[in-house]
Design an enzyme around this catalytic site. Structure first.
Site, PDB file in Angstrom:
ATOM      1  N   VAL A  17     -21.942   3.578-184.578  1.00 24.26           N
ATOM      2  CA  VAL A  17     -21.178   4.448-185.472  1.00 24.26           C
ATOM      3  C   VAL A  17     -20.531   3.626-186.599  1.00 24.26           C
ATOM      4  CG1 VAL A  17     -19.396   6.221-185.632  1.00 24.26           C
ATOM      5  CG2 VAL A  17     -20.696   5.975-183.510  1.00 24.26           C
ATOM      6  N   GLU A 130     -11.686  13.399-184.725  1.00 23.80           N
ATOM      7  CA  GLU A 130     -12.737  14.432-184.707  1.00 23.80           C
ATOM      8  C   GLU A 130     -13.997  13.981-183.964  1.00 23.80           C
ATOM      9  OE1 GLU A 130     -12.646  17.856-186.348  1.00 23.80           O
ATOM     10  OE2 GLU A 130     -14.025  17.712-184.667  1.00 23.80           O
ATOM     11  N   ILE A 137     -19.865  17.499-184.560  1.00 27.17           N
ATOM     12  CA  ILE A 137     -19.442  18.913-184.613  1.00 27.17           C
ATOM     13  C   ILE A 137     -17.953  19.018-184.953  1.00 27.17           C
ATOM     14  CG2 ILE A 137     -19.225  21.057-183.290  1.00 27.17           C
ATOM     15  CD1 ILE A 137     -21.380  20.008-181.405  1.00 27.17           C
ATOM     16  N   GLY A 188     -33.687   6.708-175.920  1.00 22.00           N
ATOM     17  CA  GLY A 188     -32.401   6.150-176.363  1.00 22.00           C
ATOM     18  C   GLY A 188     -31.227   7.098-176.223  1.00 22.00           C
ATOM     19  N   GLU A 191     -27.938   5.810-171.610  1.00 20.76           N
ATOM     20  CA  GLU A 191     -27.635   4.380-171.553  1.00 20.76           C
ATOM     21  C   GLU A 191     -28.436   3.755-170.409  1.00 20.76           C
ATOM     22  OE1 GLU A 191     -25.238   2.845-173.458  1.00 20.76           O
ATOM     23  OE2 GLU A 191     -24.669   4.699-174.471  1.00 20.76           O
ATOM     24  N   LYS A 206     -14.072  14.467-172.595  1.00 21.70           N
ATOM     25  CA  LYS A 206     -14.055  15.405-173.717  1.00 21.70           C
ATOM     26  C   LYS A 206     -13.324  16.692-173.317  1.00 21.70           C
ATOM     27  CE  LYS A 206     -18.289  13.329-175.433  1.00 21.70           C
ATOM     28  NZ  LYS A 206     -19.745  13.322-175.320  1.00 21.70           N
ATOM     29  N   GLY A 309     -24.907  10.070-181.921  1.00 22.77           N
ATOM     30  CA  GLY A 309     -25.770   9.485-182.959  1.00 22.77           C
ATOM     31  C   GLY A 309     -24.896   8.784-183.978  1.00 22.77           C
TER      32      GLY A 309
HETATM   33  P1  NDP Z   1     -21.077   0.186-180.034  1.00 23.35           P
HETATM   34  O1  NDP Z   1     -21.013  -0.407-178.673  1.00 23.35           O
HETATM   35  O2  NDP Z   1     -22.398   0.422-180.657  1.00 23.35           O
HETATM   36  O3  NDP Z   1     -20.244  -0.768-181.045  1.00 23.35           O
HETATM   37  C1  NDP Z   1     -19.008  -1.325-180.688  1.00 23.35           C
HETATM   38  C2  NDP Z   1     -18.565  -2.250-181.832  1.00 23.35           C
HETATM   39  O4  NDP Z   1     -17.261  -2.708-181.543  1.00 23.35           O
HETATM   40  C3  NDP Z   1     -19.439  -3.484-182.011  1.00 23.35           C
HETATM   41  O5  NDP Z   1     -19.633  -3.750-183.362  1.00 23.35           O
HETATM   42  C4  NDP Z   1     -18.617  -4.597-181.352  1.00 23.35           C
HETATM   43  O6  NDP Z   1     -18.793  -5.863-181.959  1.00 23.35           O
HETATM   44  C5  NDP Z   1     -17.218  -4.133-181.631  1.00 23.35           C
HETATM   45  N1  NDP Z   1     -16.279  -4.624-180.632  1.00 23.35           N
HETATM   46  C6  NDP Z   1     -16.267  -4.350-179.305  1.00 23.35           C
HETATM   47  N2  NDP Z   1     -15.244  -4.976-178.703  1.00 23.35           N
HETATM   48  C7  NDP Z   1     -14.610  -5.666-179.682  1.00 23.35           C
HETATM   49  C8  NDP Z   1     -13.480  -6.537-179.698  1.00 23.35           C
HETATM   50  N3  NDP Z   1     -12.802  -6.838-178.589  1.00 23.35           N
HETATM   51  N4  NDP Z   1     -13.087  -7.064-180.888  1.00 23.35           N
HETATM   52  C9  NDP Z   1     -13.765  -6.781-182.025  1.00 23.35           C
HETATM   53  N5  NDP Z   1     -14.845  -5.978-182.059  1.00 23.35           N
HETATM   54  C10 NDP Z   1     -15.259  -5.428-180.909  1.00 23.35           C
HETATM   55  O7  NDP Z   1     -20.215   1.525-179.983  1.00 23.35           O
HETATM   56  P2  NDP Z   1     -20.514   2.921-180.711  1.00 23.35           P
HETATM   57  O8  NDP Z   1     -20.600   2.697-182.170  1.00 23.35           O
HETATM   58  O9  NDP Z   1     -21.609   3.616-180.028  1.00 23.35           O
HETATM   59  O10 NDP Z   1     -19.189   3.739-180.354  1.00 23.35           O
HETATM   60  C11 NDP Z   1     -17.949   3.466-180.987  1.00 23.35           C
HETATM   61  C12 NDP Z   1     -16.925   4.513-180.551  1.00 23.35           C
HETATM   62  O11 NDP Z   1     -17.346   5.794-180.984  1.00 23.35           O
HETATM   63  C13 NDP Z   1     -16.737   4.618-179.040  1.00 23.35           C
HETATM   64  O12 NDP Z   1     -15.398   4.891-178.752  1.00 23.35           O
HETATM   65  C14 NDP Z   1     -17.619   5.803-178.657  1.00 23.35           C
HETATM   66  O13 NDP Z   1     -17.174   6.462-177.497  1.00 23.35           O
HETATM   67  C15 NDP Z   1     -17.435   6.679-179.875  1.00 23.35           C
HETATM   68  N6  NDP Z   1     -18.527   7.621-180.085  1.00 23.35           N
HETATM   69  C16 NDP Z   1     -19.811   7.151-180.150  1.00 23.35           C
HETATM   70  C17 NDP Z   1     -20.854   8.043-180.327  1.00 23.35           C
HETATM   71  C18 NDP Z   1     -22.256   7.558-180.437  1.00 23.35           C
HETATM   72  O14 NDP Z   1     -23.165   8.382-180.642  1.00 23.35           O
HETATM   73  N7  NDP Z   1     -22.519   6.250-180.349  1.00 23.35           N
HETATM   74  C19 NDP Z   1     -20.609   9.501-180.433  1.00 23.35           C
HETATM   75  C20 NDP Z   1     -19.213   9.862-180.411  1.00 23.35           C
HETATM   76  C21 NDP Z   1     -18.217   8.947-180.226  1.00 23.35           C
HETATM   77  P3  NDP Z   1     -20.201  -6.677-181.933  1.00 23.35           P
HETATM   78  O15 NDP Z   1     -21.114  -5.856-182.798  1.00 23.35           O
HETATM   79  O16 NDP Z   1     -19.913  -7.995-182.509  1.00 23.35           O
HETATM   80  O17 NDP Z   1     -20.625  -6.688-180.504  1.00 23.35           O
HETATM   81  N1  HSE Z   2     -23.347   9.647-174.117  1.00 27.56           N
HETATM   82  C1  HSE Z   2     -22.890  10.769-174.851  1.00 27.56           C
HETATM   83  C2  HSE Z   2     -23.890  11.916-174.755  1.00 27.56           C
HETATM   84  C3  HSE Z   2     -22.698  10.476-176.327  1.00 27.56           C
HETATM   85  O1  HSE Z   2     -24.969  11.763-174.167  1.00 27.56           O
HETATM   86  O2  HSE Z   2     -23.588  12.977-175.274  1.00 27.56           O
HETATM   87  C4  HSE Z   2     -21.354  10.004-176.694  1.00 27.56           C
HETATM   88  O3  HSE Z   2     -20.342  10.861-176.277  1.00 27.56           O
END
Ligand code: NDP
Ligand code: HSE
Length: 447
Positions: A17, A130, A137, A188, A191, A206, A309
């Site tokens: 994200v 959000e 959404i 994908g 997990e 949620k 996503g």
């Molecule tokens: P990712 O695991 O893809 O990315 C996490 C990022 O945070 C990485 O860039 C990582 O760094 C960085 N990070 C983690 N720990 C640390 C730390 N201690 N210090 C500094 N940087 C750190 O997560 P997502 O993007 O998938 O998700 C982000 C948030 O959004 C989460 O809370 C998730 O629940 C929420 N979310 C995600 C969705 C999705 O579709 N992915 C949907 C809705 C919500 P590095 O790259 O160097 O490892």
């Molecule tokens: N793992 C979640 C899902 C996405 O499958 O909907 C982030 O909330």
């Protein structure tokens, strides 16, 4: 026209994200500035490893591993790291430093929401989230703002894309749970460790967030009744289909009166359930999410779209960023979470719903009457019964194959969990019942 100084934006995390948020923020600079009335300067992106490969290129000079220093120079901090720590302390630091916060961190909000909202409230800061429920959404803002003058009675959602993808494949393709999970992993959606999705933990987080907002009451994630969907079988899906239903993993948050005590409160629950194929939620296919809201004046509303996503979720994050930035420019109070109703949190025992029971029984005269009698003794009214005679091979055990068995699929009218549990216990103990194959709740009237 008044010229405002540019706002300093710090991004924590550049994963799925965060990297998309950074890209859109840099690519759409002028457009966003026009919408806000001030420029949005991305002053840094905190990550764990500066050299890690990224989905989209982020100028190297923006990357840092020193999140604390970055946070203290920002007007708005976007937290997209995920997890509890250090995300919690970074958000606290941002609030203490006078910044507003945007986060998509459902795990953190579902466990430490009240502490963070209080901290923001004390200094008049904004905390937007959000993206934390339903990904792209718009559901948080409608519940918090658009429905602020109404009374929400029920929120029922498909809030986990992975499990919806699996159940949809089982329904449409006739796949098994294991195969459908393997496809979800390959594409994908799931997990490597799918526990949080398939056991309902993600949906429960949620549900806690949605229930808290909808009912102006802090609903901790531990109070959400949670059942996963790993036990849903192809046979249950088939039986649901025949009866005009589809099986979905639902997050249901409702305001109700406990039939035992007469106390009005809130129940939040996550479990697989049957829903009529005529219900709008039945049309939510693949990894899509949807939230169905029932409000006193507005009636039925449904919010549908991508629940996850990188780029889709980035849309919700940027919407929050624009809102936070506009308030910086125009001034005004923080978002302020309202928990004024402070309703009691009730257990699953307070829920009144319908059920579908699948029983394997010996096929001899009087059995149906005996079973019907047990339902009636426990005050559970039967809505529909369907009987099919089982083949010897479907009977399941050597002793069963000696007697002719039948499958009874019984759908009840509304009953309490307690009455249903007592009925199931009595039915299980009956000599004519070989086994109780499954018990599933049936949710949502056909609108
Ligand atoms: P990712 O695991 O893809 O990315 C996490 C990022 O945070 C990485 O860039 C990582 O760094 C960085 N990070 C983690 N720990 C640390 C730390 N201690 N210090 C500094 N940087 C750190 O997560 P997502 O993007 O998938 O998700 C982000 C948030 O959004 C989460 O809370 C998730 O629940 C929420 N979310 C995600 C969705 C999705 O579709 N992915 C949907 C809705 C919500 P590095 O790259 O160097 O490892
Ligand atoms: N793992 C979640 C899902 C996405 O499958 O909907 C982030 O909330």
């Amino acid at each position: 026209m008044i010229e405002y100084r540019n706002l300093r934006i710090a991004l924590l995390g550049a994963g799925s994200v965060g990297s998309q948020v950074a890209r859109l923020l840099l690519e759409n600079r002028d457009e966003l500035a026009a919408r806000v009335g001030a420029g949005l300067d991305l002053i840094g992106v905190a990550v764990r490893d500066i050299d890690a490969p990224r989905d989209t290129a982020i100028p190297r000079e923006l990357l840092t591993t020193d999140a604390s220093t970055l946070i203290q120079s920002a007007d708005i901090v976007i937290e997209l790291m995920g997890g509890i720590e250090p995300a919690r302390q970074y958000i606290q630091l941002a609030i203490a430093s006078g910044a507003d916060v945007v986060t998509g961190n459902k795990a953190l909000l579902a466990t430490h929401g009240p502490e963070l909202f209080d901290a923001a409230d004390r200094v008049g800061a904004q905390l937007y989230y959000e993206a934390a429920a339903g990904g792209a959404i718009p559901i948080i803002r409608p519940l918090r703002d658009s429905l602020a003058g109404d009374r929400v009675d029920r929120v029922m959602g498909i809030v986990n894309g992975t499990t919806n993808f699996i159940l949809d494949r089982m329904d449409v393709e006739g796949d098994t749970f294991e195969n459908a999970l393997a496809v979800a992993t390959e594409l994908g959606y799931a997990e490597a460790d799918p526990t949080a999705d398939v056991e309902g933990f993600d949906a429960a987080q949620k549900a806690a967030i949605l229930a808290s907002l909808a009912f102006h009451t802090a609903v901790p994630v531990e109070s959400v009744h949670r059942e996963g969907m790993t036990t849903v079988t192809a046979a249950q899906i088939d039986s649901a289909q025949k009866a005009g239903y589809v099986v979905k993993l639902l997050a249901i948050c409702e305001r109700l009166v406990d039939p035992e005590t007469g106390i009005e409160g809130v129940v939040a629950r996550v479990h697989p359930a049957l829903i009529s194929r005529m219900h709008p939620l039945a049309a939510v296919h693949g990894a899509k999410n949807a939230v169905f809201v029932q409000a006193e004046a507005a009636g039925d509303l449904m919010f549908y779209g991508a629940g996850a996503g990188g780029v889709e979720t980035a849309s919700a994050v940027l919407g929050d960023l624009v809102s936070a930035a506009r308030r910086h420019v125009a001034g005004g109070p923080g978002t302020g979470e309202s928990t004024h109703a402070n309703l009691p949190i009730l257990g699953i025992g307070a829920v009144i719903t319908r059920y579908q029971l699948t029983l394997i029984v010996t096929d001899k005269p009087g059995v149906l009457a005996q079973i019907a009698g047990l339902f009636s003794e426990h005050g559970v009214s039967v809505e529909a019964v369907q009987q099919t005679v089982a083949t010897a091979s479907a009977a399941g055990s050597a002793s069963e194959s000696d007697a002719l068995t039948a499958t009874l699929v019984i759908v009840t009218h509304e009953a309490t969990e307690a009455a249903l549990a007592a009925t199931v216990a009595a039915v299980s103990a009956n000599d004519a019942v070989v086994r109780v194959e499954s018990v599933l709740r049936v949710e949502g009237e056909t609108p």
